[in-house]
Enzyme design. Structure first.
Site: not given
Lengths: 176, 583
Positions: B74, B136-137, B186, B495
């Site tokens: 993602e 969940f999630q 959802k 760097m």
């Protein structure tokens, strides 16, 4: 200077979190914060008392508040004529023998006793922060058991919340 | 807003009246409403990754006609959306599922917030019925993303979808642009509601000032005409506002030197005689001299970032500062400003061009700056048989005739690209400035390709940053995207290594990558043609063949490992105290 800001916001879930998250992110410290409903169910008023800060810092606070989409109006009441009040509940030691003294002590403050126990009384006082501080320091020698303060709420003088909201509505330029 | 205006009340009309409407309103399921809203916003590509909470949405997206690019993480999806937005000026759209999908967007949201990149991020959420139960999630992406988005929404009913999407796209791509996140439970996707997209967004708390105040413009112009040492500092606001032509016209009209910020590059042509280069930590000597000595600084859409200003007490200490910014909160935030101008920088420049004032008498100043520019160009020393990274960048610029869309990651190679790739036109430069996000470059290049498929796209990446999001090679390989990936391999977190060399007694703590994967085999595993080059005399031919080939390409350039980025303003010093201005 301890700035006092009056902030009109959308009355929606999460708005308080946006404001506190902003303060945390920018490192702004507050002395007190009250949130209350207004005469419009869609609008809430937050009254913020900030820690002492210089003018540039205050300007940045106001600009950052303005940037929030849910903030409708930010008013700096610090220097403006305003009515501001706070309420404090002070539970103070008060054996029966001393009760008369306490009553006479709080009388000039137009405070009242709202709860009486065997060993304590609970005093309710409203006023500006200075007045509340004064009463607290007078009662301290007797032994303050518990103290609760609401934080300051405020309105500009000669401008009701209604007219403030109306002005806001009238000044809207829609659609964008 | 509810109760505050008429159209909002109209939305509360019962659905039965839908038949009487003539505005094209229709009954749709939540998931289809999202797709329809994206269509109305003319979204042509979405970057995303599916998962449980967005299954209904992905079902609606299936064969819907809007292109979906499946990144492999993602974070890749949101950086791709950023790359797309940066080169097109249109919001990049990203979709992720709830929980880990949403939290993987966090870095990209913060990056887009810092660099004012318009993004609309759509996250799935667990069903409303279980929100707050540690389902969940489940994660509170609204809570997490509040400080790093311009605004965010959680949709509570499908009927809110048109209004929220309209507002989200408007907020993301107006005023000071930025990321907006929409969290969709959802079960909302399955709800049915009336879809109408014709009402304009109603945001009484959001009314950016576009046209500046005439009085402030007048103050600016009269200050300018009295200036002896004027300079323009042009930031990315020029690019966001599409104000390059106006900037050039204004600078030429009054013969004003122009300094760019890192993110502003391309707003003013690098080859223009009035251009002094980039200012700041690794900027040019002439640019920083101008910023230090100026008596009249016009900031056009830059935010006085600390990497630009150096120690503030030495930044333009003698100057009257005029600052044009669409975000009033930027004005006076870091640098005290005498002439604030709130508004769109293009509108401001048009008003400034219309003002009839005498040009400043600044020829002596201009000549002094041009002499400094001549005397102290960016430099490197060509020695030995190895490849100097600076020459690598200069060769890429030469071989692409400066026409490529160039994307970098973060670090030394980024600074060398800013120094040695002369950006002549706007919107061909994609880099992570404010947040400095390693891992940004590769996915951002994918997004930039979808934004400008007709242009050659070159991703210049460090070996370390590349490894943070290297899985996105899969997208390039799978879709055979003609993106040219150049790895500037110095075997270090360059760097970090440079700062340890200069400021930490050469104690290279965790910065040397003495073990590395075989980058060629890695690229080939993704079926991308790959070449390695490590000798300077082979560089030009290798680069030319690499850039001329069609389809994807991967070139590992092993460069001098100890090369440092100079000139440099050391941290805590002023911009007039540059080190390494010449060999």
């Amino acid at each position: 200077m301890t700035p006092v800001l009056s902030v009109l916001v959308h009355n929606k879930p999460g708005v308080l979190n946006r404001i506190t998250a902003l303060f945390m992110r920018k490192g702004f410290n507050i002395q007190s914060l009250t949130v209350c409903i207004t005469e419009s169910p869609d609008v809430s008023r937050m009254t913020l008392v900030m820690n002492e800060m210089d003018e540039a810092a205050l300007e940045q606070v106001m600009k950052q508040l303005h940037k929030q989409i849910d903030v409708l109006k930010v008013t700096d009441l610090t220097e403006a004529p305003m009515v501001s009040r706070e309420l404090a509940l002070i539970q103070v030691n008060s054996p029966i023998a001393q009760r008369a003294t306490i009553t006479s002590l709080i009388d000039p403050f137009r405070a009242s006793i709202v709860d009486v126990g065997r060993d304590t009384v609970t005093v309710q006082v409203t006023g500006d922060a200075e007045k509340i501080e004064a009463l607290i320091s007078l009662l301290r020698p007797y032994g303050i058991r518990e103290l609760a303060r609401t934080g300051l709420t405020a309105l500009p003088r000669e401008a009701s919340a209604v007219s403030e909201l109306r002005r806001l509505n009238e000044s809207q330029v829609l659609p964008i | 807003m509810p109760g505050m205006s008429k159209p909002a009340d109209e939305m509360k009309r019962p659905m039965g009246e839908a038949n009487h409407r003539t505005d094209g309103a229709m009954l749709l399921k939540g998931a289809d409403m999202v797709v329809e809203a994206l269509r109305r916003e003319r979204v042509d590509v979405i970057f995303g990754y599916p998962g449980g909470a967005v299954l209904p949405l992905y079902d609606a997206l299936f064969e819907c006609g809007i292109r979906h690019v499946l990144t492999r993480h993602e974070q890749g999806a949101i950086h791709a959306a950023e790359g797309y937005a940066r080169v097109t000026g249109r919001p990049g759209v990203v979709i992720a599922t709830s929980g880990p999908g949403a939290t993987n967007l966090v870095t990209g949201l913060a990056d887009a917030m810092m660099d004012s990149i318009p993004i609309v991020a759509i996250t799935g959420q667990v069903a409303k019925t279980v929100i707050g139960t540690d389902a969940f999630q489940e994660t509170s992406i609204i809570g997490i993303s509040t400080p790093i988005t311009k605004h965010n929404y959680q949709i509570r009913h499908a009927s809110e979808i048109p209004k929220v999407f309209k507002e989200a796209f408007h907020i993301a791509n107006s005023g000071r642009k930025g990321p907006v996140l929409i969290d969709i439970p959802k079960d909302v996707a399955g709800e049915t509601a009336l879809f109408s997209y014709d009402d304009p967004p109603q945001l009484p708390g959001y009314q950016p000032t576009v046209v500046p105040h005439q009085l402030q413009i007048r103050k600016l112009m009269s200050g300018l005409s009295r200036a002896k040492k004027p300079v323009i500092l042009a930031g990315a606001g020029i690019l966001h506002a599409g104000a390059s032509a106006e900037l050039v016209a204004f600078a030429e009209r009054h013969r004003l030197p122009v300094v760019h910020t890192l993110l502003g590059l391309g707003g003013f042509p690098a080859s223009h005689p009035l251009f002094l280069g980039m200012g700041g930590m690794h900027g040019s000597a002439a640019a920083n001299k101008a910023l230090h000595e100026t008596d009249f600084l016009i900031n056009l859409g830059a935010r006085f970032d600390d990497r630009l200003t150096g120690k503030l007490e030495f930044f333009a200490p003698h100057a009257t500062v005029a600052h044009v910014d669409i975000d009033p909160a930027e004005i006076g935030k870091n640098v005290s400003t005498q002439i604030p101008v709130v508004g769109d920088v293009r509108e401001a420049l048009l008003m400034m061009l219309a003002a009839d004032v005498e040009s400043p008498h600044a020829d002596a100043w201009m000549n002094e700056l041009l002499a400094t520019k001549e005397q102290f160009p960016y430099w490197y020393v060509q020695e030995g048989t190895g490849i100097k990274p600076q020459r690598l960048i200069a060769e890429i610029a030469r071989l692409t005739a400066g026409n490529a869309v160039v994307i970098t990651d973060v670090g030394q190679h980024q600074m060398w690209t800013a120094q040695f790739f002369p950006f002549e036109v706007p919107d061909r430069w994609v880099t992570s400035g404010g947040l400095g996000t390693m891992g940004f470059g590769l996915p951002a290049a994918i997004g930039a390709y979808f934004g400008k498929p007709e242009q050659q796209v070159v991703a210049i990446l460090g070996d370390a940053g590349f490894q943070m999001t290297q899985q996105e090679l899969a997208v390039i390989g799978e879709m055979e995207l003609p993106i040219k990936v150049v790895i500037v391999n110095n075997g270090a977190l360059g760097m970090v290594r440079q700062w340890q060399e200069l400021f930490h007694g050469e104690r290279y703590s965790a910065s040397l990558l003495e073990w590395q994967p075989d980058f060629i085999k890695l690229a080939e595993a993704y079926r991308i043609p790959a070449t390695r080059v490590q000798e300077d005399d082979a560089l030009t031919d290798a680069l030319a063949a690499f850039l001329a080939a069609s389809g994807p390409g991967f070139l590992e350039c092993v460069v001098e490992p100890r090369e440092n980025v100079f000139p440099m303003v050391a941290p805590g010093t002023g911009i007039h105290q540059m080190v390494g201005v010449k060999p």
